[in-house]
Design an enzyme around this catalytic site. Structure first.
Site, PDB file in Angstrom:
ATOM      1  N   GLY A 172       0.540  -1.393   0.110  1.00 33.20           N
ATOM      2  CA  GLY A 172      -0.243  -0.194  -0.304  1.00 33.20           C
ATOM      3  C   GLY A 172       0.962   1.490  -0.153  1.00 33.20           C
ATOM      4  O   GLY A 172       2.192   1.292  -0.214  1.00 33.20           O
ATOM      5  N   GLY A 173       0.369   2.352   0.297  1.00 32.83           N
ATOM      6  CA  GLY A 173       1.428   3.499   0.645  1.00 32.83           C
ATOM      7  C   GLY A 173       2.400   3.699   1.513  1.00 32.83           C
ATOM      8  O   GLY A 173       3.357   4.306   1.070  1.00 32.83           O
ATOM      9  N   GLY A 406      21.801  14.526 -29.737  1.00 35.41           N
ATOM     10  CA  GLY A 406      20.782  14.432 -28.618  1.00 35.41           C
ATOM     11  C   GLY A 406      21.642  13.720 -27.668  1.00 35.41           C
ATOM     12  O   GLY A 406      21.694  14.422 -26.446  1.00 35.41           O
ATOM     13  N   ALA A 407      22.512  12.893 -27.460  1.00 37.14           N
ATOM     14  CA  ALA A 407      23.029  12.260 -26.643  1.00 37.14           C
ATOM     15  C   ALA A 407      23.958  12.803 -26.432  1.00 37.14           C
ATOM     16  O   ALA A 407      24.472  11.896 -25.345  1.00 37.14           O
ATOM     17  CB  ALA A 407      23.333  10.728 -27.210  1.00 37.14           C
TER      18      ALA A 407
HETATM   19  C1  HXC Z   1      -3.161  -4.597  11.894  1.00 39.81           C
HETATM   20  C2  HXC Z   1      -1.653  -5.993  11.411  1.00 39.81           C
HETATM   21  C3  HXC Z   1      -1.316  -5.828   9.567  1.00 39.81           C
HETATM   22  C4  HXC Z   1      -2.327  -4.721   9.625  1.00 39.81           C
HETATM   23  C5  HXC Z   1      -1.018  -7.329  10.077  1.00 39.81           C
HETATM   24  N1  HXC Z   1      -1.289  -7.961  11.403  1.00 39.81           N
HETATM   25  N2  HXC Z   1      -1.404  -6.765   8.511  1.00 39.81           N
HETATM   26  N3  HXC Z   1      -2.646  -5.618  12.256  1.00 39.81           N
HETATM   27  N4  HXC Z   1      -2.962  -3.873  10.933  1.00 39.81           N
HETATM   28  N5  HXC Z   1      -1.870  -3.771   8.761  1.00 39.81           N
HETATM   29  C6  HXC Z   1      -0.970  -8.234  12.607  1.00 39.81           C
HETATM   30  C7  HXC Z   1      -2.195  -9.961  11.577  1.00 39.81           C
HETATM   31  O1  HXC Z   1      -3.627  -9.204  12.802  1.00 39.81           O
HETATM   32  C8  HXC Z   1      -0.793 -10.132  12.219  1.00 39.81           C
HETATM   33  O2  HXC Z   1      -1.075 -10.793  13.528  1.00 39.81           O
HETATM   34  C9  HXC Z   1       0.321 -10.158  12.775  1.00 39.81           C
HETATM   35  O3  HXC Z   1      -0.167  -8.758  12.299  1.00 39.81           O
HETATM   36  C10 HXC Z   1       0.646 -11.491  11.303  1.00 39.81           C
HETATM   37  O4  HXC Z   1       0.143 -11.139  10.305  1.00 39.81           O
HETATM   38  P1  HXC Z   1       0.089 -12.285   9.916  1.00 39.81           P
HETATM   39  O5  HXC Z   1      -1.272 -12.067   8.606  1.00 39.81           O
HETATM   40  O6  HXC Z   1      -0.045 -13.492  10.289  1.00 39.81           O
HETATM   41  O7  HXC Z   1       1.726 -12.257   8.669  1.00 39.81           O
HETATM   42  P2  HXC Z   1       1.902 -13.016   7.276  1.00 39.81           P
HETATM   43  O8  HXC Z   1       0.589 -14.502   7.572  1.00 39.81           O
HETATM   44  O9  HXC Z   1       3.318 -13.586   6.803  1.00 39.81           O
HETATM   45  O10 HXC Z   1       1.155 -12.093   6.032  1.00 39.81           O
HETATM   46  C11 HXC Z   1       1.812 -10.331   6.292  1.00 39.81           C
HETATM   47  C12 HXC Z   1       1.072  -9.682   5.600  1.00 39.81           C
HETATM   48  C13 HXC Z   1      -0.392  -9.709   5.588  1.00 39.81           C
HETATM   49  C14 HXC Z   1       0.614  -9.771   3.620  1.00 39.81           C
HETATM   50  C15 HXC Z   1       1.699  -8.641   5.748  1.00 39.81           C
HETATM   51  O11 HXC Z   1      -0.221  -9.640   7.450  1.00 39.81           O
HETATM   52  C16 HXC Z   1      -1.488  -8.723   5.604  1.00 39.81           C
HETATM   53  O12 HXC Z   1      -1.756  -9.098   4.351  1.00 39.81           O
HETATM   54  N6  HXC Z   1      -1.706  -7.456   6.371  1.00 39.81           N
HETATM   55  C17 HXC Z   1      -2.507  -6.546   5.653  1.00 39.81           C
HETATM   56  C18 HXC Z   1      -1.492  -5.624   4.711  1.00 39.81           C
HETATM   57  C19 HXC Z   1      -2.883  -4.339   4.241  1.00 39.81           C
HETATM   58  O13 HXC Z   1      -3.112  -4.776   3.509  1.00 39.81           O
HETATM   59  N7  HXC Z   1      -1.859  -3.004   5.030  1.00 39.81           N
HETATM   60  C20 HXC Z   1      -3.201  -2.172   4.708  1.00 39.81           C
HETATM   61  C21 HXC Z   1      -1.850  -1.210   3.584  1.00 39.81           C
HETATM   62  S1  HXC Z   1      -2.947   0.360   3.445  1.00 39.81           S
HETATM   63  P3  HXC Z   1      -0.543 -11.583  15.230  1.00 39.81           P
HETATM   64  O14 HXC Z   1      -2.135 -10.835  16.422  1.00 39.81           O
HETATM   65  O15 HXC Z   1      -1.586 -12.856  14.641  1.00 39.81           O
HETATM   66  O16 HXC Z   1       0.104 -11.754  14.608  1.00 39.81           O
HETATM   67  C22 HXC Z   1      -1.827   1.027   3.947  1.00 39.81           C
HETATM   68  C23 HXC Z   1      -2.521   2.315   3.581  1.00 39.81           C
HETATM   69  C24 HXC Z   1      -1.507   3.333   3.833  1.00 39.81           C
HETATM   70  O17 HXC Z   1      -1.061   0.642   4.642  1.00 39.81           O
HETATM   71  C25 HXC Z   1      -1.497   4.255   3.306  1.00 39.81           C
HETATM   72  C26 HXC Z   1      -0.507   5.786   3.252  1.00 39.81           C
HETATM   73  C27 HXC Z   1      -0.326   6.325   2.046  1.00 39.81           C
END
Ligand code: HXC
Length: 516
Positions: A172-173, A406-407
């Protein structure tokens, strides 16, 4: 009721217990899972990156005040400062064992604090990224946290070097903070970057792709150019970061650090035999560079991206320089969209941080074709003209062979204020290559000739003798001198010494409007 006071020993014991609790991050199970997935913990990473024992942590206790019942120890990030080769750096390492290293308000505030300190001190910031992105439960607070970091990345750009290592998911971001930094390092197999992951892509476009193929180290080093360095292990990645910093000043007010001078690798006599006599044959320009720079040591940036250009850091008589070169072994060394981006970003980095530029030119032109034209080669190529014109560091250009159109200008010709331009006797400087030029300017003569092929060959030879040499450019003062290739190192070192105190002003302005 009797008031109970605790003594210092008890308080110290509590401090140690609480410290240990926070330092344990997400606990043994999650640490074991981190190790099973081939990744090190945030603290192990900092120990490997920094000089032994130099790390000082900041904000260990930031987050929930109820330390006995913490849900997110350390808020998913370890921050502080330490040294690399004895020089100060500020660091943050996201802790995937705590809520997947996701970014909360406090997590962001911890990162911002070290970035602010780094700016005050004038020291690089290194971010070790391993995070599930915005902490979903925190909503807009997490988004604002990212915004705070992006703003600081931008303000710090050109003031202190900023380095990102991608050692886990970065989705994501969250990818934009690394993208705003100067250099992105990725470890293959564990680091991935993407705006939307495989599941969203499947749902929206129907494409099936794995996380690694979509945003792994190979993809971003070879295809997208988002990453500058590829490592096969975390240890290798930290070694690369340490090596990079050895070429850089700590901030834009400092000169790059000097090292003891070293002889280049190999016999300079070999310089006479690398460029083939046939002008249509390629060679590896790195063979020339290695015969010129200290220890033959070229630290390539973007090594796997736009391989028709070579950029990287090296030293000449101990002085760090930024090397830019065309690579005749790949696409004949033509400039294309990706090479233009690669070179212009590197040139701007060197200019920000007082690193002189040494450019080796052997360029037949910009790459022709609809893919390039439709992709905007005009505005991408213009970045090179802009970046070199804007740069006020010492600029030394060596024309090895082709310097066409130009290069020729885009590779830092004298018109863009190169301070020293030297040519090898093999240089060919003209508007275009002999074959193309003859077909245009002698079209009638060739078509009307009894033997058009023989006429074309004759005219091409005449053109080559007349224009495809460095002496016309020398006679106009566009090239300072034609040199024996074996004297190249000495001439560059001499030039660097004389240009060390170079001052070159530019008109006052808020900032320019570089084509992007
Ligand atoms: C809160 C999160 C989290 C999140 C993971 N966890 N991502 N908690 N917010 N964004 C937690 C899980 O609940 C889990 O907690 C632990 O972290 C490990 O995650 P797993 O899923 O068990 O690990 P894994 O299988 O290795 O997968 C990792 C992952 C997946 C691919 C990153 O967790 C995932 O898809 N997370 C969400 C990613 C996402 O969509 N993020 C938002 C992006 S948008 P426990 O307690 O079980 O250990 C964004 C906007 C930003 O970031 C914008 C900025 C401008």
């Amino acid at each position: 009721m009797e008031v109970k006071f605790t003594g210092i020993e008890e308080k110290l014991a509590q401090l140690e217990r609480w410290r240990a609790k926070i330092r344990a991050g997400g606990g043994p199970k999650r640490v074991a899972k981190q190790h099973e997935s081939g990744k090190k913990t945030a603290r192990e990473r900092l120990d490997l990156l920094l000089d032994p024992g130099s790390f000082v942590e900041v904000d260990l206790f930031a987050g929930d005040e109820d330390i006995e019942h913490l849900t997110n120890p350390g808020e998913g990030v370890v921050t502080g400062y330490g040294t690399i080769d004895g020089r100060k750096v500020y660091v943050f390492a996201q802790d995937f064992t705590v809520s997947g290293g996701s970014l909360s308000r406090v997590h962001a505030a911890k990162i911002c604090k070290v970035m602010d300190l780094a700016m005050k001190v004038g020291a690089p910031v290194i971010g070790l990224n391993d995070s599930g992105g915005a902490r979903i439960q925190e909503g807009v607070d997490a988004l604002d946290g990212y915004g705070q970091i992006f703003f600081r990345n931008t303000i710090a750009s050109g003031v202190i070097p900023q380095v990102s290592a991608i050692l886990g998911p970065c989705a994501g971001g969250a990818v934009y903070s690394p993208a705003l930094t100067d250099f992105v390092f990725m470890v293959s197999g564990i680091g991935q970057m993407f705006i939307t992951g495989p599941q969203v892509i499947k749902a929206t476009t129907g494409e099936d792709i794995t996380m690694e193929a979509l945003g792994g180290a190979v993809t971003h080093n070879q295809v997208s150019g988002v990453a500058h360095f590829l490592a096969h292990s975390e240890e290798e990645c930290f070694y690369q970061i340490r090596r990079l910093l050895s070429f850089l000043p700590s901030n834009n007010m400092e000169e790059p650090p000097l090292a003891p001078p070293q002889d280049p690798a190999g016999d300079p006599q070999q310089l006479l035999h690398i460029i083939p006599d046939d002008p249509n044959k390629g060679y590896d320009v790195r063979d020339i560079i290695r015969l010129l720079v200290d220890g033959g040591d070229l630290f390539e940036v973007h090594q796997y991206y736009a391989r028709n250009a070579v950029v990287g850091f090296a030293r000449l008589a101990g002085r760090p320089v930024g090397i830019v070169a065309n690579q005749p072994n790949h696409l004949a060394g033509c400039l294309d969209i990706n090479a233009s981006d690669k070179i212009s970003r590197f040139v701007r980095f060197c200019d920000c941080f007082n690193i002189p530029l040494v450019t080796f030119m052997d360029v037949p032109g910009f790459l022709p074709g609809t893919a390039q034209e439709f992709g905007g080669i005009i505005r991408h190529g213009a970045k090179m003209l802009y970046a070199y014109s804007e740069a006020t560091v010492p600029k030394i250009t060596i024309i090895l062979r082709k310097a066409y159109g130009g290069a020729y200008l885009a590779m830092c010709a004298s018109a863009l204020r190169a301070d020293t331009v030297l040519a090898w006797p093999t240089a060919e400087i003209a508007v275009m290559g002999p074959e193309g030029a003859v077909n245009i300017i002698y079209r009638r003569e060739i078509s009307e000739a009894e033997n058009p092929e023989a006429m074309r060959a004759k005219l091409t030879q005449e053109y080559r003798e007349r224009f495809a040499n460095p002496y016309v450019a020398c006679s106009r003062g566009y090239v300072d001198d034609v040199i024996d290739p074996r004297d190249t190192r000495e001439r560059i070192i001499n030039s660097l010494e004389f240009l060390a105190d170079k001052q070159e002003g530019r008109p006052r302005k808020k900032h320019g409007n570089m084509p992007v």
